[in-house]
Design a protein around this motif. Structure first.
Motif, PDB file in Angstrom:
ATOM      1  N   LEU A  74       0.834   7.459  11.772  1.00 39.44           N
ATOM      2  CA  LEU A  74       0.088   5.926  12.201  1.00 39.44           C
ATOM      3  C   LEU A  74       0.840   4.682  11.964  1.00 39.44           C
ATOM      4  O   LEU A  74       0.939   3.694  12.046  1.00 39.44           O
ATOM      5  N   TYR A  75       0.983   4.672  10.407  1.00 40.50           N
ATOM      6  CA  TYR A  75       1.598   3.458   9.343  1.00 40.50           C
ATOM      7  C   TYR A  75       2.754   3.263  10.271  1.00 40.50           C
ATOM      8  O   TYR A  75       2.684   2.262   9.950  1.00 40.50           O
ATOM      9  N   ASP A  76       3.929   4.635  10.684  1.00 42.00           N
ATOM     10  CA  ASP A  76       5.164   4.745  10.976  1.00 42.00           C
ATOM     11  C   ASP A  76       4.970   3.466  12.131  1.00 42.00           C
ATOM     12  O   ASP A  76       5.480   2.868  12.271  1.00 42.00           O
TER      13      ASP A  76
ATOM     14  N   ALA B 211       0.988  -1.604  -0.240  1.00 44.66           N
ATOM     15  CA  ALA B 211       0.304   0.213  -0.022  1.00 44.66           C
ATOM     16  C   ALA B 211       1.091   0.957  -0.360  1.00 44.66           C
ATOM     17  O   ALA B 211       0.677   2.177  -0.570  1.00 44.66           O
ATOM     18  N   ALA B 212       1.733   1.271   0.425  1.00 45.37           N
ATOM     19  CA  ALA B 212       2.911   2.718   0.949  1.00 45.37           C
ATOM     20  C   ALA B 212       3.152   2.785  -0.243  1.00 45.37           C
ATOM     21  O   ALA B 212       3.817   3.895  -0.898  1.00 45.37           O
TER      22      ALA B 212
ATOM     23  N   ALA C  92      -0.767  12.871  -5.867  1.00 41.92           N
ATOM     24  CA  ALA C  92      -0.914  13.524  -5.093  1.00 41.92           C
ATOM     25  C   ALA C  92      -1.806  13.254  -3.664  1.00 41.92           C
ATOM     26  O   ALA C  92      -1.905  13.469  -2.516  1.00 41.92           O
ATOM     27  N   THR C  93      -3.465  12.602  -4.075  1.00 39.93           N
ATOM     28  CA  THR C  93      -4.313  12.210  -3.774  1.00 39.93           C
ATOM     29  C   THR C  93      -3.791  11.703  -2.386  1.00 39.93           C
ATOM     30  O   THR C  93      -3.431  11.002  -1.280  1.00 39.93           O
ATOM     31  N   LEU C  94      -2.863   9.904  -3.168  1.00 43.26           N
ATOM     32  CA  LEU C  94      -2.381   9.155  -2.036  1.00 43.26           C
ATOM     33  C   LEU C  94      -1.479   9.692  -1.345  1.00 43.26           C
ATOM     34  O   LEU C  94      -1.477   8.939  -0.713  1.00 43.26           O
ATOM     35  N   ALA C  95      -0.083  10.453  -2.010  1.00 38.40           N
ATOM     36  CA  ALA C  95       1.180  10.589  -1.389  1.00 38.40           C
ATOM     37  C   ALA C  95       0.079  12.461  -0.100  1.00 38.40           C
ATOM     38  O   ALA C  95       0.149  11.425   0.577  1.00 38.40           O
TER      39      ALA C  95
END
Length: 261
Positions: free
Chosen positions: A248-250, A65-66, A236-239
């Motif tokens: 959170l994801y880190d 996902a990242a 841009a939206t994903l970033a």
């Protein structure tokens, strides 16, 4: 050394404490591991423990996902511990928010790659002022677009002059290749194809169009612009989403990385 009698011991407890419990048993020197299959032939309702690592699977999903957002999770040095349930919920939310955008991104990328490839091929034939459709609709002749090594250009012309069953027309050249097409009556197509293959002619499948190659190439470029604009918007939206939730994801990444070993 005397032989000592052993007893089969059954351990029960939470799955997540299994490794720790076994390490403690072995460290004491009083336990001898045995394959469970040697002792459970008469037992019912026995199920082999699941040996898959749920943390590793979640970690791979997070990294995928990242990557779709062009980001790489960063491990944190000290954070409040999470649970497997916390990580699963966070990852499911991430995938839900990303799925539609990534699907559209993949579709647009495929279309753009195709259009760019077509435009690149057409670029070598822009000096031709005949609509492509007129050529493709010919009934009694076959037409092959392609390229051959520049050193074989003279040989191709020599062959067509001797055989008198084909005509080779060159439209552009570079340091390595001569780009053009050959025309032959349908009854001689197989023979001429073999001859040009021996000259290392590489056939190109030019897209069908009702216009000339130059006009078709310009039309493709016009079609590329809105798709490229939409692609940049998605990226841009994903970033941006990742930047808003990167802490959170880190944390999730750090926990899963530690637990997956």
């Amino acid at each position: 050394m005397a032989v000592e009698k052993t007893h089969l011991v059954t351990l029960t407890g939470p799955q997540e404490l299994l490794d720790q419990a076994l390490e403690q048993c072995i460290a004491g020197g009083n336990f001898q591991p045995e394959a469970a299959g040697n002792h459970i032939a008469s037992l019912r309702n026995y199920a082999k423990p699941e040996d898959t690592n749920p943390y590793k699977a979640l970690l791979e999903r997070l990294q995928t996902a990242a990557a779709g957002a062009g980001k790489t999770p960063v491990p944190l040095e000290s954070e409040i511990p999470l649970s497997l349930e916390d990580c699963t919920k966070a990852l499911e939310q991430l995938e839900q928010d990303f799925s539609k955008l990534e699907e559209e991104h993949a579709t647009l990328t495929k279309e753009l790659n195709y259009c760019e490839a077509c435009a690149t091929q057409l670029e070598h034939f822009t000096t031709m002022d005949i609509p492509l459709r007129d050529l493709f609709d010919c009934e009694f002749v076959d037409i092959r677009f392609g390229r051959l090594p520049i050193e074989n250009h003279a040989a191709a012309l020599g062959y067509t002059q001797r055989a008198k069953t084909a005509l080779f027309i060159s439209f552009s050249t570079d340091e390595e290749y001569c780009w053009g097409m050959y025309v032959t009556p349908t009854k001689h197509t197989d023979q001429v194809d073999l001859a040009f293959a021996s000259l290392f002619f590489e056939r190109l499948h030019i897209p069908d169009a009702a216009s000339t190659p130059a006009q078709a190439m310009e039309l493709l470029k016009e079609q590329l612009e809105p798709d490229m604009k939409r692609l940049r918007e998605i990226e841009a939206t994903l970033a941006g989403y990742w930047e808003q939730n990167n802490r959170l994801y880190d944390r999730v990444y750090t926990y899963l990385k530690e637990q997956s070993h």
